[in-house]
Design an enzyme around this catalytic site. Structure first.
Site, PDB file in Angstrom:
ATOM      1  N   ASP A 126      34.589  34.535  39.672  1.00  0.00           N
ATOM      2  CA  ASP A 126      33.801  35.075  38.562  1.00  0.00           C
ATOM      3  C   ASP A 126      32.726  36.062  39.040  1.00  0.00           C
ATOM      4  OD1 ASP A 126      33.109  35.204  35.831  1.00  0.00           O
ATOM      5  OD2 ASP A 126      33.489  33.068  35.577  1.00  0.00           O
ATOM      6  N   TRP A 161      35.417  40.879  34.329  1.00  0.00           N
ATOM      7  CA  TRP A 161      35.400  41.314  32.914  1.00  0.00           C
ATOM      8  C   TRP A 161      35.529  42.820  32.734  1.00  0.00           C
ATOM      9  CZ3 TRP A 161      30.120  39.427  34.210  1.00  0.00           C
ATOM     10  CH2 TRP A 161      30.123  38.047  34.500  1.00  0.00           C
ATOM     11  N   GLY A 162      36.076  43.526  33.712  1.00  0.00           N
ATOM     12  CA  GLY A 162      36.189  44.982  33.611  1.00  0.00           C
ATOM     13  C   GLY A 162      34.878  45.704  33.884  1.00  0.00           C
ATOM     14  N   ASP A 183      35.136  37.775  27.655  1.00  0.00           N
ATOM     15  CA  ASP A 183      35.743  36.475  27.343  1.00  0.00           C
ATOM     16  C   ASP A 183      36.399  36.464  25.966  1.00  0.00           C
ATOM     17  OD1 ASP A 183      34.620  35.735  29.706  1.00  0.00           O
ATOM     18  OD2 ASP A 183      33.646  33.936  28.931  1.00  0.00           O
TER      19      ASP A 183
HETATM   20  C1  GLA Z   1      32.943  33.272  32.555  1.00  0.00           C
HETATM   21  C2  GLA Z   1      34.427  33.555  32.578  1.00  0.00           C
HETATM   22  C3  GLA Z   1      35.165  32.500  31.776  1.00  0.00           C
HETATM   23  C4  GLA Z   1      34.871  31.123  32.351  1.00  0.00           C
HETATM   24  C5  GLA Z   1      33.373  30.872  32.377  1.00  0.00           C
HETATM   25  C6  GLA Z   1      33.012  29.607  33.115  1.00  0.00           C
HETATM   26  O1  GLA Z   1      32.406  33.429  31.278  1.00  0.00           O
HETATM   27  O2  GLA Z   1      34.690  34.851  32.086  1.00  0.00           O
HETATM   28  O3  GLA Z   1      36.558  32.746  31.786  1.00  0.00           O
HETATM   29  O4  GLA Z   1      35.419  31.020  33.637  1.00  0.00           O
HETATM   30  O5  GLA Z   1      32.677  31.956  33.023  1.00  0.00           O
HETATM   31  O6  GLA Z   1      31.636  29.380  33.151  1.00  0.00           O
END
Ligand code: GLA
Length: 378
Positions: A126, A161-162, A183
């Site tokens: 992440d 997330w791009g 997300d």
């Molecule tokens: C981010 C990611 C999600 C998930 C959460 C976990 O928001 O984009 O897919 O893994 O963290 O905290």
């Protein structure tokens, strides 16, 4: 690690969030096999955030929360592997994970070794709490190098997330998939938003490193961690069709132990899975509806497959029935060629020969048609 086609599997986040445990994971592994998911290609079981203690051990290693995972992670891995599945875990490139647990910044090599010692096969990585002094591409290079040298094949699933134009640099880091958008939530608005954001990113998709549109919300119906109102089974079918068609990894996010047969059939449509897993992994192209007219909420895509067939998708993103269609010349099949298309609808099983240069059909609100088409003589 080299990955020929988009990874498929199940991930704990969408439904369970922090509420994860050994029992949950083991029963999910059972369900992936018993309910036919593994046989269709869903082979990764991924534990997302919130699996660890809040402190590292005295040697600086991450440690599983013993209340959630009383036998530790190697035990979970062994169980998953015995089922014929692969085991995925989660960490983050910053100092903490998004949910505030210890993460891998400046611990990349020791964490990669720890994951390898637990027989992990996949790492979702992440982008929260990252130091602003180190560029994102360097953070992913660090973990990419650490995984490549940890003594075990571990797929790197980047989750930035791009942000920071990830698509431009992610392939050089060794990642096999990358979250290209923010997300997902269990609502039609979220599905629609991610779909349109993806259109501009399609040129970055391809063999080896796949644009990840986030985990599927099919079957959630508003329940769980990212449940926000939920969708109808029709909307889930269209959502699944788009993700599969665009070549996204297919990571299920609902509770597959209790889901309806209808939603299970959506997730197990073999012909759509075959389009998603086509080894050429070509990016889709957009078509204009009726050769030029292109309203915002009608999306028409086509994608040449490795055996010469064409995948064609008509997605009605509007909340009312719409006439949809395409001109086959736009796919490189001019009238002068004497060729036309034999359309096979992957949802209804219906076959239709295109008689004119244009194919049209009414598509219900939030509905879609996905065809596998053969080029045939007129
Ligand atoms: C981010 C990611 C999600 C998930 C959460 C976990 O928001 O984009 O897919 O893994 O963290 O905290």
């Amino acid at each position: 690690m080299f990955q020929q086609t988009p990874p498929m599997g199940w991930n704990s986040w969408n439904t369970f969030g922090a509420d994860i445990s050994e029992e949950l994971v083991l029963t999910m592994a059972d369900a992936m096999v018993e309910k036919g998911y593994l046989a269709k290609g869903y082979n990764y079981l991924v534990i997302d955030d919130c699996w660890s203690l809040h402190e590292r051990d005295k040697d600086g290693r991450l440690q599983a929360d013993p209340e959630k995972f009383p036998h530790g992670m190697k035990y979970v891995a062994d169980y998953i592997h015995k089922k014929g599945l692969k085991f995925g875990m989660y960490s983050c490139s910053g100092t903490e994970t998004c949910a505030g647990y210890p993460a891998s910044f400046d611990h990349e090599y020791i964490d990669a070794e720890t994951f390898a010692s637990w027989d992990v096969d996949f790492l979702k990585y992440d982008y929260c709490y990252r130091p602003m002094t180190v560029p994102g591409r360097i953070l992913y290079h660090r973990m990419g190098n650490a995984l490549a040298n940890c003594g075990r094949e571990i797929l790197l699933s980047a989750c930035s997330w791009g942000a920071d134009e990830t698509g431009k640099w992610i392939k050089e880091t060794g990642a096999s998939m990358w979250r290209s958008t923010g997300d997902i939530f269990d609502s039609w608005e979220s599905i629609k938003k991610l779909t349109y954001q993806q259109l501009e990113l399609l040129p970055y998709a391809g063999v080896g490193c796949f644009n990840d549109m986030d985990m599927l919300v099919v079957g959630m119906h508003g329940k769980g961690n990212v449940g926000l109102g939920g969708c109808t089974s029709q909307q889930y079918r269209t959502h699944y069709s788009i993700w599969a068609f665009m070549g996204s990894p297919l990571m299920i996010g609902c509770d597959i132990r209790t889901m309806s047969d209808e939603d299970r059939e959506t997730l197990q449509n073999e012909e759509l899975i075959a389009i998603n897993q086509d080894i050429a992994c070509r990016q889709p192209a957009t078509l204009s509806s009726y050769g030029g007219w292109k309203p915002d909420d009608l999306l028409i895509l086509f994608r040449p497959l490795s055996d010469g067939d064409l995948a064609i998708g008509m997605f009605n993103m509007a909340d009312e029935e719409r006439g949809m269609g395409f001109v086959i010349d736009e796919m490189g099949i001019p009238v002068s060629s004497g060729k036309t298309l034999l359309l096979h609808d992957v949802w209804s099983g219906k076959d239709t020969l295109v008689k004119n240069e244009t194919y049209t059909e009414k598509v219900e609100a939030f509905g879609c048609r996905v065809f596998r088409a053969k080029i045939v003589n007129k």
